[in-house]
Design a protein around this motif. Structure first.
Motif, PDB file in Angstrom:
ATOM      1  N   LYS A  31       0.832  -1.211   0.000  1.00 55.19           N
ATOM      2  CA  LYS A  31       0.000   0.000   0.000  1.00 55.19           C
ATOM      3  C   LYS A  31       0.860   1.253   0.000  1.00 55.19           C
ATOM      4  CE  LYS A  31      -4.153  -1.968   2.108  1.00 55.19           C
ATOM      5  NZ  LYS A  31      -5.098  -1.912   3.248  1.00 55.19           N
ATOM      6  N   GLU A  32       1.932   1.217   0.747  1.00 55.39           N
ATOM      7  CA  GLU A  32       2.849   2.367   0.791  1.00 55.39           C
ATOM      8  C   GLU A  32       3.428   2.643  -0.597  1.00 55.39           C
ATOM      9  OE1 GLU A  32       7.416   3.217   2.259  1.00 55.39           O
ATOM     10  OE2 GLU A  32       6.308   1.558   3.159  1.00 55.39           O
ATOM     11  N   VAL A  33       3.877   1.594  -1.266  1.00 57.24           N
ATOM     12  CA  VAL A  33       4.463   1.749  -2.600  1.00 57.24           C
ATOM     13  C   VAL A  33       3.403   2.218  -3.593  1.00 57.24           C
ATOM     14  CG1 VAL A  33       5.615   0.551  -4.507  1.00 57.24           C
ATOM     15  CG2 VAL A  33       6.262   0.039  -2.138  1.00 57.24           C
ATOM     16  N   GLU A  34       2.193   1.729  -3.454  1.00 59.90           N
ATOM     17  CA  GLU A  34       1.102   2.176  -4.325  1.00 59.90           C
ATOM     18  C   GLU A  34       0.885   3.679  -4.188  1.00 59.90           C
ATOM     19  OE1 GLU A  34      -3.647   1.227  -5.182  1.00 59.90           O
ATOM     20  OE2 GLU A  34      -2.617   0.309  -3.475  1.00 59.90           O
ATOM     21  N   ARG A  35       0.909   4.180  -2.952  1.00 56.16           N
ATOM     22  CA  ARG A  35       0.730   5.629  -2.733  1.00 56.16           C
ATOM     23  C   ARG A  35       1.877   6.422  -3.352  1.00 56.16           C
ATOM     24  NH1 ARG A  35      -0.913   3.854   2.449  1.00 56.16           N
ATOM     25  NH2 ARG A  35       1.175   4.314   3.299  1.00 56.16           N
ATOM     26  N   ILE A  36       3.106   5.908  -3.197  1.00 56.80           N
ATOM     27  CA  ILE A  36       4.277   6.602  -3.743  1.00 56.80           C
ATOM     28  C   ILE A  36       4.158   6.743  -5.258  1.00 56.80           C
ATOM     29  CG2 ILE A  36       6.772   6.391  -4.169  1.00 56.80           C
ATOM     30  CD1 ILE A  36       6.978   5.056  -1.377  1.00 56.80           C
ATOM     31  N   ILE A  37       3.826   5.650  -5.923  1.00 48.02           N
ATOM     32  CA  ILE A  37       3.754   5.676  -7.392  1.00 48.02           C
ATOM     33  C   ILE A  37       2.601   6.552  -7.862  1.00 48.02           C
ATOM     34  CG2 ILE A  37       3.438   4.278  -9.466  1.00 48.02           C
ATOM     35  CD1 ILE A  37       4.798   1.969  -7.939  1.00 48.02           C
ATOM     36  N   ASN A  38       1.447   6.450  -7.208  1.00 47.06           N
ATOM     37  CA  ASN A  38       0.304   7.281  -7.585  1.00 47.06           C
ATOM     38  C   ASN A  38       0.635   8.764  -7.488  1.00 47.06           C
ATOM     39  OD1 ASN A  38      -2.000   5.843  -8.505  1.00 47.06           O
ATOM     40  ND2 ASN A  38      -2.293   4.997  -6.457  1.00 47.06           N
ATOM     41  N   SER A  39       1.381   9.139  -6.449  1.00 44.99           N
ATOM     42  CA  SER A  39       1.740  10.547  -6.282  1.00 44.99           C
ATOM     43  C   SER A  39       2.699  11.024  -7.364  1.00 44.99           C
ATOM     44  CB  SER A  39       2.373  10.772  -4.900  1.00 44.99           C
ATOM     45  OG  SER A  39       3.659  10.165  -4.828  1.00 44.99           O
ATOM     46  N   MET A  40       3.461  10.104  -7.946  1.00 46.56           N
ATOM     47  CA  MET A  40       4.455  10.475  -8.953  1.00 46.56           C
ATOM     48  C   MET A  40       3.871  10.561 -10.363  1.00 46.56           C
ATOM     49  SD  MET A  40       7.641   8.198  -7.586  1.00 46.56           S
ATOM     50  CE  MET A  40       8.831   8.893  -8.728  1.00 46.56           C
ATOM     51  N   ILE A  41       2.770   9.882 -10.608  1.00 44.89           N
ATOM     52  CA  ILE A  41       2.212   9.882 -11.973  1.00 44.89           C
ATOM     53  C   ILE A  41       0.914  10.666 -12.051  1.00 44.89           C
ATOM     54  CG2 ILE A  41       3.299   7.668 -12.517  1.00 44.89           C
ATOM     55  CD1 ILE A  41       0.490   6.399 -12.245  1.00 44.89           C
TER      56      ILE A  41
END
Length: 416
Positions: A265-275
């Protein structure tokens, strides 16, 4: 006296940490974890008509490294496999689901827990992978059955630390029936720490004896190529690799496989914020990957599934090894090499000293994070270079196989 003091201190420390470790785990694992740690086993937990071999492998890496050994031994013996980590337990459950392998968490290193485990499962031998030195486990077990240290190694950092407690380690190392080490350097280190030289045998590294199942993924021909697989990533490598990927002006796909599932979930949030607001970029979780994906310039896929990384490398055009762009020591590069893939890693690969030979022979690529973009872009543009790197590395891997067979031959005389 020294081991009584160790046991006393171990009880004290675990009185503090046991509740913390219990609640750290997902609720569905807590009951089994606590039961296993306290060795609350019953005879009905494991009914065997064959001899039993107890094997201990701390986590995922060790489980994978000795998978071939476990599969070979399971032809003649029932296996009791203990791990320490949840991920190790999960991967072992997936890998050996069709074999006579009982998987538990390693009980506490207390006399009552070790003795109860030995009584319940009645193993004929104990095999400990790499360098798991649990004093009570080794000393108590060795009084009843042969105990082996297999695929053994000692890192530079551990060796410096162990030399300070040589007086404590010597009787433990002397209790092993056999210490099968990966190379001469480790043989000398164990000898320096007090292990009897006649008990140390160089067998090579079982990590090279990997066998990875071929998994045909329904979606593998739907994602844009070339494909980059970033395996076993740690924080903050996902951000670094994603940032780099987004800067490369070439249609492609990036699979990110976090080392620890609790970080999905943490990684999902990181990627979503970047794209965010980048309409040309598609982002999916593997568990929700549609078979009618829109056409994007680039696609990023978060692999939120355990136990498939080794097979996933098959579809990669480039592999990036996680844990190497932070001071962690790197993760195993051999699964990608098994599929003849070009491998890139960062400056921290101390956990895998054998990689030096691959670098010296031009079979892998090591880079600082600042140069990662240029290196990836060059490989993406040069498929012949990718093929050459993958083939070179694969040939080195094949030259180093055979440790599993050597260990099996050494064990035969003890397991009759």
């Amino acid at each position: 006296m020294i081991f009584q003091l160790y046991t006393f201190l171990y009880y004290l420390v675990n009185g503090f940490f046991l509740p913390k470790e219990f609640f750290k785990r997902p609720s569905q694992l807590r009951k089994k974890w606590l039961k296993d740690k306290l060795a609350l086993f019953t005879k009905t937990d494991f009914i065997s008509q064959r001899k039993v071999v107890w094997i201990h492998a701390v986590s995922v890496g060790e489980v994978i490294a000795i998978s071939s050994l476990i599969k070979s031994l399971a032809k003649e013996y029932d296996i009791l496999l203990s791990t320490i980590t949840d991920t190790g337990n999960q991967v072992a459950s997936q890998r050996f689901k069709d074999l006579p392998v009982k998987i538990i968490y390693l009980p506490l290193d207390c006399p009552f827990a070790i003795k109860r485990t030995l009584r319940t499962f009645n193993p004929s031998a104990l095999l400990i992978a790499e360098t798991e030195i649990w004093p009570n486990l080794i000393l108590i077990s060795s009084k009843k059955i042969p105990v082996f240290l297999i695929n053994a190694r000692i890192s530079d950092k551990s060796f410096r630390r162990y030399k300070k407690i040589k007086f404590f380690l010597k009787p433990i190392l002397s209790s092993f029936s056999l210490i099968a080490v990966q190379d001469e350097k480790y043989k000398n280190r164990f000898k320096d720490l007090g292990a009897p030289e006649d008990k140390i045998v160089v067998t090579g590294n079982t990590k090279f004896d990997i066998e990875i199942p071929y998994i045909s993924f329904l979606w593998e021909n739907l994602v844009p190529r070339p494909i980059i697989v970033a395996g076993s990533t740690h924080f903050p490598e996902e951000k670094l690799i994603t940032e780099t990927f987004l800067k490369i002006p070439i249609p492609s796909s990036l699979f990110i496989v976090p080392r620890h599932p609790e970080r999905y979930k943490e990684v999902e949030r990181i990627i979503n914020s970047m794209i965010d607001e980048k309409n040309e970029i598609g982002f999916y979780k593997l568990s929700e990957l549609p078979l009618d994906m829109r056409s994007y310039f680039k696609i990023i896929i978060l692999v939120d599934r355990m136990g498939i990384l080794g097979s996933l490398y098959r579809i990669a055009d480039i592999a990036i090894i996680g844990g190497s762009f932070i001071p962690h020591g790197g993760q195993n590069p051999l699964e990608a090499i098994y599929w003849k893939k070009p491998v890139i890693f960062g400056p921290s690969m101390e956990n895998f000293p054998f990689i030096e030979e691959f670098l010296e022979r031009g079979a892998c690529l090591q880079t600082e994070k600042e140069e990662l973009k240029d290196l990836l872009e060059d490989l993406l543009k040069n498929p012949d270079k990718r093929i050459e790197l993958g083939e070179k590395a694969y040939q080195i891997l094949k030259q180093k196989t055979g440790a599993t067979e050597k260990i099996l031959n050494l064990l035969k005389s003890y397991l009759k």
